[in-house]
Enzyme design. Structure first.
Site, PDB file in Angstrom:
ATOM      1  NE  ARG A 160      13.889  84.797   5.949  1.00 14.38           N
ATOM      2  CZ  ARG A 160      15.194  85.057   5.793  1.00 14.38           C
ATOM      3  NH1 ARG A 160      16.066  84.622   6.675  1.00 14.38           N
ATOM      4  NH2 ARG A 160      15.627  85.760   4.768  1.00 14.38           N
ATOM      5  CG  ASP A 161      13.669  76.317  12.076  1.00 11.22           C
ATOM      6  OD1 ASP A 161      14.236  75.239  11.834  1.00 11.22           O
ATOM      7  OD2 ASP A 161      12.838  76.468  12.994  1.00 11.22           O
ATOM      8  CB  ILE A 162       8.407  77.513  12.185  1.00 10.49           C
ATOM      9  CG1 ILE A 162       7.102  78.247  12.395  1.00 10.49           C
ATOM     10  CG2 ILE A 162       8.594  76.402  13.194  1.00 10.49           C
ATOM     11  CD1 ILE A 162       5.868  77.392  12.103  1.00 10.49           C
ATOM     12  CG  ASN A 175      20.092  67.709  14.030  1.00 12.41           C
ATOM     13  OD1 ASN A 175      21.263  67.787  14.405  1.00 12.41           O
ATOM     14  ND2 ASN A 175      19.231  68.692  14.208  1.00 12.41           N
ATOM     15  CD  GLU A 177      12.479  68.712  17.305  1.00 10.65           C
ATOM     16  OE1 GLU A 177      11.905  69.585  16.626  1.00 10.65           O
ATOM     17  OE2 GLU A 177      12.863  68.887  18.468  1.00 10.65           O
ATOM     18  CB  VAL A 178      11.097  67.443  10.368  1.00  5.06           C
ATOM     19  CG1 VAL A 178      10.309  67.299   9.071  1.00  5.06           C
ATOM     20  CG2 VAL A 178      10.377  68.405  11.316  1.00  5.06           C
ATOM     21  CG  HIS A 224      15.844  69.230   7.938  1.00  7.62           C
ATOM     22  ND1 HIS A 224      15.140  68.080   8.223  1.00  7.62           N
ATOM     23  CD2 HIS A 224      16.177  69.774   9.135  1.00  7.62           C
ATOM     24  CE1 HIS A 224      15.054  67.942   9.540  1.00  7.62           C
ATOM     25  NE2 HIS A 224      15.685  68.941  10.107  1.00  7.62           N
ATOM     26  CG  HIS A 226      19.094  72.920  10.973  1.00 11.90           C
ATOM     27  ND1 HIS A 226      18.026  73.413  11.685  1.00 11.90           N
ATOM     28  CD2 HIS A 226      18.941  71.572  10.993  1.00 11.90           C
ATOM     29  CE1 HIS A 226      17.274  72.418  12.127  1.00 11.90           C
ATOM     30  NE2 HIS A 226      17.816  71.288  11.725  1.00 11.90           N
TER      31      HIS A 226
HETATM   32  P1  5GP Z   1      15.448  68.795  13.183  1.00  8.93           P
HETATM   33  O1  5GP Z   1      15.408  68.794  14.678  1.00  8.93           O
HETATM   34  O2  5GP Z   1      14.556  67.719  12.583  1.00  8.93           O
HETATM   35  O3  5GP Z   1      16.833  68.790  12.629  1.00  8.93           O
HETATM   36  O4  5GP Z   1      14.868  70.213  12.756  1.00  8.93           O
HETATM   37  C1  5GP Z   1      13.538  70.426  12.383  1.00  8.93           C
HETATM   38  C2  5GP Z   1      13.359  71.912  12.254  1.00  8.93           C
HETATM   39  O5  5GP Z   1      12.169  72.157  11.538  1.00  8.93           O
HETATM   40  C3  5GP Z   1      13.233  72.634  13.600  1.00  8.93           C
HETATM   41  O6  5GP Z   1      14.253  73.619  13.706  1.00  8.93           O
HETATM   42  C4  5GP Z   1      11.837  73.225  13.550  1.00  8.93           C
HETATM   43  O7  5GP Z   1      11.754  74.500  14.159  1.00  8.93           O
HETATM   44  C5  5GP Z   1      11.546  73.293  12.063  1.00  8.93           C
HETATM   45  N1  5GP Z   1      10.142  73.178  11.722  1.00  8.93           N
HETATM   46  C6  5GP Z   1       9.286  72.215  12.151  1.00  8.93           C
HETATM   47  N2  5GP Z   1       8.060  72.391  11.602  1.00  8.93           N
HETATM   48  C7  5GP Z   1       8.159  73.488  10.809  1.00  8.93           C
HETATM   49  C8  5GP Z   1       7.220  74.159   9.966  1.00  8.93           C
HETATM   50  O8  5GP Z   1       6.060  73.792   9.848  1.00  8.93           O
HETATM   51  N3  5GP Z   1       7.674  75.253   9.281  1.00  8.93           N
HETATM   52  C9  5GP Z   1       8.968  75.687   9.385  1.00  8.93           C
HETATM   53  N4  5GP Z   1       9.305  76.760   8.684  1.00  8.93           N
HETATM   54  N5  5GP Z   1       9.888  75.068  10.163  1.00  8.93           N
HETATM   55  C10 5GP Z   1       9.478  73.977  10.860  1.00  8.93           C
END
Ligand code: 5GP
Length: 116
Positions: free
Chosen positions: A30-32, A88, A96-97, A101, A103
């Site tokens: 689950r997303d944080i 993304n 961001e990460v 991944h 979603h």
């Molecule tokens: P992006 O913007 O890279 O597509 O999405 C990164 C997602 O990772 C974001 O929705 C963010 O809330 C989630 N996220 C970032 N760090 C963590 C974490 O430590 N744990 C969890 N469960 N989600 C994370």
């Protein structure tokens, strides 16, 4: 250079996450910071930083992302109501990460595909 992110630590259970599925190829948790009642991330266990880094040999693991997304949608009760899958890529895509991944978002009527 390919650098690990926090997602590698989640896969290795070095930091906590609400993991809903895992196998030899992918992990889902689950997303944080959930943007919908169901907001789960499905990631390859192998570090692929972005879609730009995808190779032909990654087809199996990338296909698994969709198989697991469909399974999770049923388990979350959103398969029939509907949901959105988002991947993304890089800055303009809002990534961001840097561990590829998918979603899975659902559980409510989602807004327009792009907010801006
Ligand atoms: P992006 O913007 O890279 O597509 O999405 C990164 C997602 O990772 C974001 O929705 C963010 O809330 C989630 N996220 C970032 N760090 C963590 C974490 O430590 N744990 C969890 N469960 N989600 C994370």
């Amino acid at each position: 250079m390919t650098e690990e992110t926090i997602f590698s630590k989640i896969i290795r259970k070095e930091i906590p996450a609400d993991i809903v599925y895992e196998d030899g190829l992918v992990t889902a948790f689950r997303d944080i910071n959930p943007q919908a009642p169901t907001h789960i991330l499905i990631i390859p266990n192998k570090l692929i930083p972005t879609v730009n880094d995808v190779k032909p040999e990654d087809e199996l693991v990338l296909g698994r992302l969709f198989v697991v997304a469909a399974k999770i949608a049923v388990e979350e009760g959103i398969a029939e109501s509907g949901y959105r899958l988002i991947i993304n890529c890089n800055k303009d895509g809002g990534q961001e990460v840097f561990h590829l991944h998918m979603h899975i978002l659902g559980g409510r009527k989602l807004g327009p595909m792009l907010s801006s």
